[in-house]
Design a protein around this motif. Sequence first.
Motif, PDB file in Angstrom:
ATOM      1  N   THR A   1     -20.087  41.091 -28.284  1.00 29.38           N
ATOM      2  CA  THR A   1     -19.809  41.979 -27.152  1.00 29.38           C
ATOM      3  C   THR A   1     -20.398  41.383 -25.881  1.00 29.38           C
ATOM      4  N   HIS A   2     -19.546  41.101 -24.919  1.00 32.45           N
ATOM      5  CA  HIS A   2     -20.012  40.520 -23.666  1.00 32.45           C
ATOM      6  C   HIS A   2     -20.659  41.594 -22.789  1.00 32.45           C
ATOM      7  N   LYS A   3     -21.734  41.193 -22.114  1.00 33.40           N
ATOM      8  CA  LYS A   3     -22.432  42.086 -21.200  1.00 33.40           C
ATOM      9  C   LYS A   3     -22.016  41.771 -19.764  1.00 33.40           C
ATOM     10  N   VAL A   4     -21.508  42.780 -19.071  1.00 25.60           N
ATOM     11  CA  VAL A   4     -21.038  42.608 -17.701  1.00 25.60           C
ATOM     12  C   VAL A   4     -21.860  43.500 -16.776  1.00 25.60           C
ATOM     13  N   LEU A   5     -22.340  42.922 -15.691  1.00 20.06           N
ATOM     14  CA  LEU A   5     -23.109  43.670 -14.689  1.00 20.06           C
ATOM     15  C   LEU A   5     -22.215  43.967 -13.494  1.00 20.06           C
ATOM     16  N   VAL A   6     -22.029  45.256 -13.191  1.00 20.76           N
ATOM     17  CA  VAL A   6     -21.204  45.698 -12.063  1.00 20.76           C
ATOM     18  C   VAL A   6     -22.140  46.119 -10.938  1.00 20.76           C
ATOM     19  N   VAL A   7     -22.033  45.429  -9.791  1.00 24.40           N
ATOM     20  CA  VAL A   7     -22.950  45.677  -8.671  1.00 24.40           C
ATOM     21  C   VAL A   7     -22.143  46.144  -7.471  1.00 24.40           C
ATOM     22  N   ASP A   8     -22.305  47.427  -7.107  1.00 21.66           N
ATOM     23  CA  ASP A   8     -21.578  47.993  -5.971  1.00 21.66           C
ATOM     24  C   ASP A   8     -22.306  49.250  -5.542  1.00 21.66           C
ATOM     25  N   ASP A   9     -22.420  49.473  -4.230  1.00 19.32           N
ATOM     26  CA  ASP A   9     -23.122  50.660  -3.753  1.00 19.32           C
ATOM     27  C   ASP A   9     -22.252  51.919  -3.798  1.00 19.32           C
ATOM     28  N   ASP A  10     -20.972  51.765  -4.126  1.00 22.70           N
ATOM     29  CA  ASP A  10     -20.057  52.902  -4.234  1.00 22.70           C
ATOM     30  C   ASP A  10     -19.997  53.341  -5.703  1.00 22.70           C
ATOM     31  N   PRO A  11     -20.560  54.512  -6.025  1.00 19.31           N
ATOM     32  CA  PRO A  11     -20.583  54.952  -7.435  1.00 19.31           C
ATOM     33  C   PRO A  11     -19.188  55.166  -8.012  1.00 19.31           C
ATOM     34  N   GLU A  12     -18.218  55.553  -7.175  1.00 25.11           N
ATOM     35  CA  GLU A  12     -16.862  55.762  -7.685  1.00 25.11           C
ATOM     36  C   GLU A  12     -16.238  54.447  -8.151  1.00 25.11           C
TER      37      GLU A  12
ATOM     38  N   ILE B   1     -19.934  41.210 -11.628  1.00 24.76           N
ATOM     39  CA  ILE B   1     -18.972  41.631 -10.602  1.00 24.76           C
ATOM     40  C   ILE B   1     -19.811  42.106  -9.429  1.00 24.76           C
ATOM     41  N   LEU B   2     -19.725  41.413  -8.299  1.00 24.81           N
ATOM     42  CA  LEU B   2     -20.706  41.580  -7.221  1.00 24.81           C
ATOM     43  C   LEU B   2     -20.023  41.930  -5.905  1.00 24.81           C
ATOM     44  N   ASP B   3     -20.314  43.120  -5.393  1.00 27.16           N
ATOM     45  CA  ASP B   3     -19.769  43.539  -4.096  1.00 27.16           C
ATOM     46  C   ASP B   3     -20.457  42.775  -2.972  1.00 27.16           C
ATOM     47  N   VAL B   4     -19.742  42.547  -1.879  1.00 29.85           N
ATOM     48  CA  VAL B   4     -20.305  41.802  -0.752  1.00 29.85           C
ATOM     49  C   VAL B   4     -21.196  42.691   0.111  1.00 29.85           C
ATOM     50  N   MET B   5     -20.660  43.819   0.566  1.00 29.55           N
ATOM     51  CA  MET B   5     -21.379  44.666   1.507  1.00 29.55           C
ATOM     52  C   MET B   5     -22.182  45.731   0.773  1.00 29.55           C
TER      53      MET B   5
ATOM     54  N   SER C   1     -14.835  42.578  -2.180  1.00 27.55           N
ATOM     55  CA  SER C   1     -15.029  42.882  -0.774  1.00 27.55           C
ATOM     56  C   SER C   1     -13.860  43.687  -0.251  1.00 27.55           C
ATOM     57  N   ALA C   2     -14.166  44.636   0.659  1.00 32.11           N
ATOM     58  CA  ALA C   2     -13.113  45.426   1.293  1.00 32.11           C
ATOM     59  C   ALA C   2     -12.377  44.616   2.341  1.00 32.11           C
ATOM     60  N   LYS C   3     -12.939  43.459   2.684  1.00 34.31           N
ATOM     61  CA  LYS C   3     -12.323  42.616   3.703  1.00 34.31           C
ATOM     62  C   LYS C   3     -11.432  41.586   3.023  1.00 34.31           C
ATOM     63  N   GLY C   4     -10.216  41.427   3.555  1.00 32.90           N
ATOM     64  CA  GLY C   4      -9.271  40.539   2.901  1.00 32.90           C
ATOM     65  C   GLY C   4      -9.007  39.243   3.616  1.00 32.90           C
ATOM     66  N   GLU C   5      -9.644  39.013   4.776  1.00 29.44           N
ATOM     67  CA  GLU C   5      -9.352  37.790   5.498  1.00 29.44           C
ATOM     68  C   GLU C   5      -9.883  36.575   4.764  1.00 29.44           C
ATOM     69  N   ASP C   6      -9.246  35.427   5.017  1.00 28.03           N
ATOM     70  CA  ASP C   6      -9.627  34.193   4.339  1.00 28.03           C
ATOM     71  C   ASP C   6     -11.081  33.837   4.582  1.00 28.03           C
ATOM     72  N   ILE C   7     -11.619  34.130   5.777  1.00 26.64           N
ATOM     73  CA  ILE C   7     -12.984  33.727   6.093  1.00 26.64           C
ATOM     74  C   ILE C   7     -13.973  34.393   5.153  1.00 26.64           C
ATOM     75  N   ASP C   8     -13.659  35.632   4.717  1.00 28.83           N
ATOM     76  CA  ASP C   8     -14.551  36.326   3.796  1.00 28.83           C
ATOM     77  C   ASP C   8     -14.486  35.697   2.409  1.00 28.83           C
ATOM     78  N   LYS C   9     -13.294  35.261   2.003  1.00 29.60           N
ATOM     79  CA  LYS C   9     -13.162  34.579   0.724  1.00 29.60           C
ATOM     80  C   LYS C   9     -13.941  33.279   0.748  1.00 29.60           C
ATOM     81  N   ILE C  10     -13.807  32.555   1.850  1.00 26.08           N
ATOM     82  CA  ILE C  10     -14.502  31.278   1.972  1.00 26.08           C
ATOM     83  C   ILE C  10     -16.006  31.480   1.920  1.00 26.08           C
TER      84      ILE C  10
END
Length: 232
Positions: free
Chosen positions: A2-13, A51-55, A80-89
Amino acid sequence: MTHKVLVVDDDPEIRDVVHIFLRNEGFHIFEAEDGLQALQILNREGIDLIILDVMMPNLDGIKACFKIRETSNIPIIMLSAKGEDIDKITGLTTGADDYVSKPFNPLELIARVKAQLRRQKLAEESYGKSATDSGIIEINDLIIDKRRHVVTVNKKEVSLTPLEFSILELLASHRGQVFHVEKIYQSVWKEDKYLSDNTIMVHIRNIREKIEDNPREPRYIKTVWGVGYKVE
């Protein structure tokens, strides 16, 4: 296993949704609401993927990714909620392996998670190759030890993420052959579906920054304009 995955996000939903979908696929889930909590969990648990949120407050995803990469090559998928290429980079430059923009389809995220874990498993299995295979690729001052996943340039070890190593190994193992970005994606990510973004370009740039004396005039990874990349 069983793989262990860590979900990191400040939004509980968002954490709840991702948790439910991953749990239904048989994963064991840990949750954190910021980078600081994530680092604490990583120190305690044998996490297989993040799984790591940016903001996020306290310690955001970019800084957390930098900290994680100081000691670990665990697969990281950035959100990330931002979709521009600069955020991906920005996310990929910190050492993340993949990037998903919000809002996202949970099924797509699950597919990305499975793809990263498959790639990680294949990389680990490659360590067990026959002892008759030295597993060493030498190109001038660049030495790639495939079995130990170690790269040295001018006798100095350089730190590559698992994806960066896989891309470099692919190109170096087929010297002179030009690989289109779609072929690199299929070979390294082990997926047929190619996403038209800057993912490959950013990883190539990161590798050059680490192995080239002058990344603007690379000796090892060459760009074949309009076609792809090769190692000569």
